[in-house]
Scaffold this motif. Sequence first.
Motif, PDB file in Angstrom:
ATOM      1  N   ASN A   1     -17.189  -1.279  -6.078  1.00  0.00           N
ATOM      2  CA  ASN A   1     -17.535  -0.331  -7.124  1.00  0.00           C
ATOM      3  C   ASN A   1     -16.660   0.915  -6.976  1.00  0.00           C
ATOM      4  OD1 ASN A   1     -18.651   1.070  -4.989  1.00  0.00           O
ATOM      5  ND2 ASN A   1     -20.748   1.080  -5.783  1.00  0.00           N
ATOM      6  N   GLY A   2     -16.939   1.944  -7.759  1.00  0.00           N
ATOM      7  CA  GLY A   2     -16.069   3.109  -7.789  1.00  0.00           C
ATOM      8  C   GLY A   2     -16.189   3.990  -6.572  1.00  0.00           C
ATOM      9  N   ALA A   3     -15.074   4.629  -6.220  1.00  0.00           N
ATOM     10  CA  ALA A   3     -15.054   5.620  -5.151  1.00  0.00           C
ATOM     11  C   ALA A   3     -15.361   6.992  -5.743  1.00  0.00           C
ATOM     12  CB  ALA A   3     -13.696   5.613  -4.463  1.00  0.00           C
ATOM     13  N   THR A   4     -15.515   7.992  -4.883  1.00  0.00           N
ATOM     14  CA  THR A   4     -15.801   9.346  -5.357  1.00  0.00           C
ATOM     15  C   THR A   4     -14.543  10.166  -5.570  1.00  0.00           C
ATOM     16  OG1 THR A   4     -16.113  10.074  -3.068  1.00  0.00           O
ATOM     17  CG2 THR A   4     -18.078   9.379  -4.276  1.00  0.00           C
ATOM     18  N   THR A   5     -13.408   9.663  -5.080  1.00  0.00           N
ATOM     19  CA  THR A   5     -12.122  10.326  -5.273  1.00  0.00           C
ATOM     20  C   THR A   5     -11.077   9.272  -5.608  1.00  0.00           C
ATOM     21  OG1 THR A   5     -11.463  10.162  -2.950  1.00  0.00           O
ATOM     22  CG2 THR A   5     -12.720  12.120  -3.594  1.00  0.00           C
ATOM     23  N   ALA A   6      -9.903   9.722  -6.030  1.00  0.00           N
ATOM     24  CA  ALA A   6      -8.850   8.794  -6.448  1.00  0.00           C
ATOM     25  C   ALA A   6      -8.364   7.904  -5.320  1.00  0.00           C
ATOM     26  CB  ALA A   6      -7.678   9.578  -7.042  1.00  0.00           C
ATOM     27  N   THR A   7      -8.437   8.396  -4.098  1.00  0.00           N
ATOM     28  CA  THR A   7      -7.949   7.617  -2.957  1.00  0.00           C
ATOM     29  C   THR A   7      -9.086   7.181  -2.036  1.00  0.00           C
ATOM     30  OG1 THR A   7      -7.534   9.642  -1.709  1.00  0.00           O
ATOM     31  CG2 THR A   7      -5.697   8.729  -2.987  1.00  0.00           C
TER      32      THR A   7
ATOM     33  N   VAL B   1      -6.569  -2.719  -5.516  1.00  0.00           N
ATOM     34  CA  VAL B   1      -6.030  -1.943  -6.624  1.00  0.00           C
ATOM     35  C   VAL B   1      -7.196  -1.310  -7.382  1.00  0.00           C
ATOM     36  CG1 VAL B   1      -5.925  -3.981  -8.138  1.00  0.00           C
ATOM     37  CG2 VAL B   1      -4.547  -1.966  -8.663  1.00  0.00           C
ATOM     38  N   PRO B   2      -7.278   0.033  -7.420  1.00  0.00           N
ATOM     39  CA  PRO B   2      -8.320   0.694  -8.207  1.00  0.00           C
ATOM     40  C   PRO B   2      -7.995   0.593  -9.693  1.00  0.00           C
ATOM     41  CG  PRO B   2      -6.863   2.320  -7.213  1.00  0.00           C
ATOM     42  CD  PRO B   2      -6.420   0.984  -6.704  1.00  0.00           C
ATOM     43  N   LEU B   3      -9.017   0.447 -10.521  1.00  0.00           N
ATOM     44  CA  LEU B   3      -8.791   0.222 -11.953  1.00  0.00           C
ATOM     45  C   LEU B   3      -8.690   1.515 -12.745  1.00  0.00           C
ATOM     46  CD1 LEU B   3     -11.127  -2.849 -12.452  1.00  0.00           C
ATOM     47  CD2 LEU B   3      -8.688  -2.783 -11.912  1.00  0.00           C
ATOM     48  N   LEU B   4      -9.250   2.607 -12.236  1.00  0.00           N
ATOM     49  CA  LEU B   4      -9.131   3.908 -12.884  1.00  0.00           C
ATOM     50  C   LEU B   4      -8.736   4.953 -11.857  1.00  0.00           C
ATOM     51  CD1 LEU B   4     -12.139   4.174 -15.383  1.00  0.00           C
ATOM     52  CD2 LEU B   4      -9.730   3.810 -15.911  1.00  0.00           C
ATOM     53  N   ARG B   5      -7.723   5.748 -12.178  1.00  0.00           N
ATOM     54  CA  ARG B   5      -7.241   6.769 -11.249  1.00  0.00           C
ATOM     55  C   ARG B   5      -7.723   8.157 -11.620  1.00  0.00           C
ATOM     56  NH1 ARG B   5      -5.959   5.292  -6.634  1.00  0.00           N
ATOM     57  NH2 ARG B   5      -4.448   6.977  -6.415  1.00  0.00           N
ATOM     58  N   THR B   6      -8.607   8.255 -12.613  1.00  0.00           N
ATOM     59  CA  THR B   6      -9.176   9.533 -13.032  1.00  0.00           C
ATOM     60  C   THR B   6     -10.704   9.418 -12.998  1.00  0.00           C
ATOM     61  OG1 THR B   6      -9.081   8.844 -15.357  1.00  0.00           O
ATOM     62  CG2 THR B   6      -7.207  10.101 -14.506  1.00  0.00           C
ATOM     63  N   PRO B   7     -11.416  10.564 -12.927  1.00  0.00           N
ATOM     64  CA  PRO B   7     -12.884  10.499 -12.898  1.00  0.00           C
ATOM     65  C   PRO B   7     -13.410   9.704 -14.091  1.00  0.00           C
ATOM     66  CG  PRO B   7     -12.116  12.706 -12.403  1.00  0.00           C
ATOM     67  CD  PRO B   7     -10.916  11.927 -12.843  1.00  0.00           C
ATOM     68  N   PRO B   8     -14.421   8.871 -13.918  1.00  0.00           N
ATOM     69  CA  PRO B   8     -15.272   8.731 -12.725  1.00  0.00           C
ATOM     70  C   PRO B   8     -14.752   7.707 -11.705  1.00  0.00           C
ATOM     71  CG  PRO B   8     -16.176   7.412 -14.483  1.00  0.00           C
ATOM     72  CD  PRO B   8     -14.961   8.090 -15.054  1.00  0.00           C
ATOM     73  N   TYR B   9     -13.514   7.273 -11.810  1.00  0.00           N
ATOM     74  CA  TYR B   9     -12.869   6.366 -10.849  1.00  0.00           C
ATOM     75  C   TYR B   9     -13.493   4.963 -10.860  1.00  0.00           C
ATOM     76  CZ  TYR B   9     -11.202  10.873  -9.228  1.00  0.00           C
ATOM     77  OH  TYR B   9     -10.666  12.134  -9.174  1.00  0.00           O
ATOM     78  N   TYR B  10     -14.085   4.594 -11.968  1.00  0.00           N
ATOM     79  CA  TYR B  10     -14.574   3.223 -12.107  1.00  0.00           C
ATOM     80  C   TYR B  10     -14.661   2.863 -13.587  1.00  0.00           C
ATOM     81  CZ  TYR B  10     -19.169   5.377 -13.025  1.00  0.00           C
ATOM     82  OH  TYR B  10     -20.187   6.121 -13.530  1.00  0.00           O
TER      83      TYR B  10
ATOM     84  N   VAL C   1       0.830  -1.199   0.000  1.00  0.00           N
ATOM     85  CA  VAL C   1       0.000   0.000   0.000  1.00  0.00           C
ATOM     86  C   VAL C   1       0.864   1.249   0.000  1.00  0.00           C
ATOM     87  CG1 VAL C   1      -1.649   1.354   1.360  1.00  0.00           C
ATOM     88  CG2 VAL C   1      -1.968  -1.107   1.090  1.00  0.00           C
ATOM     89  N   GLU C   2       1.899   1.283   0.793  1.00  0.00           N
ATOM     90  CA  GLU C   2       2.735   2.468   0.895  1.00  0.00           C
ATOM     91  C   GLU C   2       3.814   2.464  -0.193  1.00  0.00           C
ATOM     92  OE1 GLU C   2       4.253   2.295   4.833  1.00  0.00           O
ATOM     93  OE2 GLU C   2       2.290   2.480   5.777  1.00  0.00           O
ATOM     94  N   ASP C   3       4.022   3.614  -0.825  1.00  0.00           N
ATOM     95  CA  ASP C   3       5.110   3.777  -1.785  1.00  0.00           C
ATOM     96  C   ASP C   3       4.945   2.838  -2.980  1.00  0.00           C
ATOM     97  OD1 ASP C   3       7.463   4.716  -2.884  1.00  0.00           O
ATOM     98  OD2 ASP C   3       8.680   3.171  -1.926  1.00  0.00           O
ATOM     99  N   THR C   4       3.741   2.849  -3.593  1.00  0.00           N
ATOM    100  CA  THR C   4       3.495   1.966  -4.730  1.00  0.00           C
ATOM    101  C   THR C   4       3.115   2.733  -5.980  1.00  0.00           C
ATOM    102  OG1 THR C   4       1.412   1.641  -3.581  1.00  0.00           O
ATOM    103  CG2 THR C   4       2.784  -0.269  -3.775  1.00  0.00           C
ATOM    104  N   PRO C   5       3.898   2.646  -7.042  1.00  0.00           N
ATOM    105  CA  PRO C   5       3.478   3.259  -8.302  1.00  0.00           C
ATOM    106  C   PRO C   5       2.287   2.536  -8.917  1.00  0.00           C
ATOM    107  CG  PRO C   5       5.487   2.016  -8.622  1.00  0.00           C
ATOM    108  CD  PRO C   5       5.226   2.024  -7.156  1.00  0.00           C
ATOM    109  N   ASP C   6       2.056   1.265  -8.551  1.00  0.00           N
ATOM    110  CA  ASP C   6       0.853   0.566  -8.987  1.00  0.00           C
ATOM    111  C   ASP C   6      -0.385   1.122  -8.290  1.00  0.00           C
ATOM    112  OD1 ASP C   6       1.667  -1.099 -10.925  1.00  0.00           O
ATOM    113  OD2 ASP C   6       1.712  -2.922  -9.723  1.00  0.00           O
TER     114      ASP C   6
ATOM    115  N   LEU D   1      -4.294   0.666  -2.741  1.00  0.00           N
ATOM    116  CA  LEU D   1      -4.828   1.376  -1.587  1.00  0.00           C
ATOM    117  C   LEU D   1      -5.189   0.369  -0.505  1.00  0.00           C
ATOM    118  CD1 LEU D   1      -7.247   3.817  -3.474  1.00  0.00           C
ATOM    119  CD2 LEU D   1      -4.889   4.266  -2.752  1.00  0.00           C
ATOM    120  N   GLY D   2      -5.556   0.884   0.670  1.00  0.00           N
ATOM    121  CA  GLY D   2      -6.019  -0.012   1.721  1.00  0.00           C
ATOM    122  C   GLY D   2      -5.499   0.349   3.090  1.00  0.00           C
TER     123      GLY D   2
END
Length: 374
Positions: free
Chosen positions: A160-166, A110-119, A52-57, A60-61
């Motif tokens: 499902n998708g979150a409302t923000t990247a993190t 691991v989130p699949l999209l890092r930009t809106p809509p984050y899913y 989780v910490e220091d991951t370019p992939d 989160l968690g």
Amino acid sequence: MSFPTLRCLLLGLLPAALLSPLAQADVLYTTGFETFTSNTSLYPHLGDDKIVEDTPDVWLGSTSASYGVGRSGVDSESVHAFPGLGNAGFIGGTYSQGVSLPGKSLNVRVPLLRTPPYYYSPVTSSKEVVFISALVGIKDSTTGVSFLKYRDNFELFIMNGATTATGTGTVLAAIQFDNHTLDSQGAPQQLVFRTQSSAGSTNLSYVSTGGYFIYDNMQLITVRINFRTNKWSSSLDGIPLFSDLTFYTGSAPLNLGAVGFRMNFGDATPFLSNYICNSGNNYMLFDDLRIEAEDRPQVAFTSEVKKTPGSFALSWNAEAGYRYNVYGSTTMGSWSLLTPTPLTATQTTDFTFTDTTVTGVTRRFYKLGPPLFP
């Protein structure tokens, strides 16, 4: 959505079965954790608390700041000692008794999209079928208090998708490896459960699949979800756990935001805003996570059998929840509907229709109409 080309079959011909064309898959994410090395600043380091910490992939968690050190990370083969596996992620592995923690579970995802809509939206992307696979292995607890070995439950889960990247989305479903439920002899039953949702709520309950996991073995868990029909199936080492059951009926939006692994504390008691938790040093090892999306396979006849002089059986690859019409013709110029009521498939497998109107007919061509949903 676009429908597959109609395919025809001639009564009386006995060619090899016509296989359905393979759909083109989009790889949404894949890792074997081999890029998690200790000799470069470009990738996360191996070891505790490094997934989780220091991951370019951008996994989160739960972090060591809230759940204590050493409860997740990435181990090299020399550490986890499973031959031929290479690097692998883990969750759990830290014994604790009566520790106050902010939740009754911890996770890495691991989130699949890092930009809106984050899913990722499988249906609107015309890739309604999602495949998830991973190697997972459970190591039992070895320590405890007064000969009691605390144990926990481990999951592959889908959000499902979150409302923000993190941010955190809603858990839609999970396959659970239960290391907590004991038999009459006091030993873990090693059951495999699946989740079941409830209309109007985000709560999940657990239902036994009738399957069992094996200690100290890496087993292949596979999940297939059709986001259009809302059906899912799963197998463990190629053995079906369940097929074409309802995936999610809860109140959260149905999309694909993240996939990960979770540990539910075997003994977690609510205390103010936290939980008092006991956990064993059991853990889950996971590797070769792969997430793909594709359209359902194009429909095509797969077999044909003339059972009697008055009947002819046709089979095709069907998708659970879809409806199918069959047409017949003696000239290929004028077609007659042979199924006044469309045939509904309840399983994603070969579906068979028997034409009983061929008595005295010397030849007949068949074709399938476009699959219908709902």
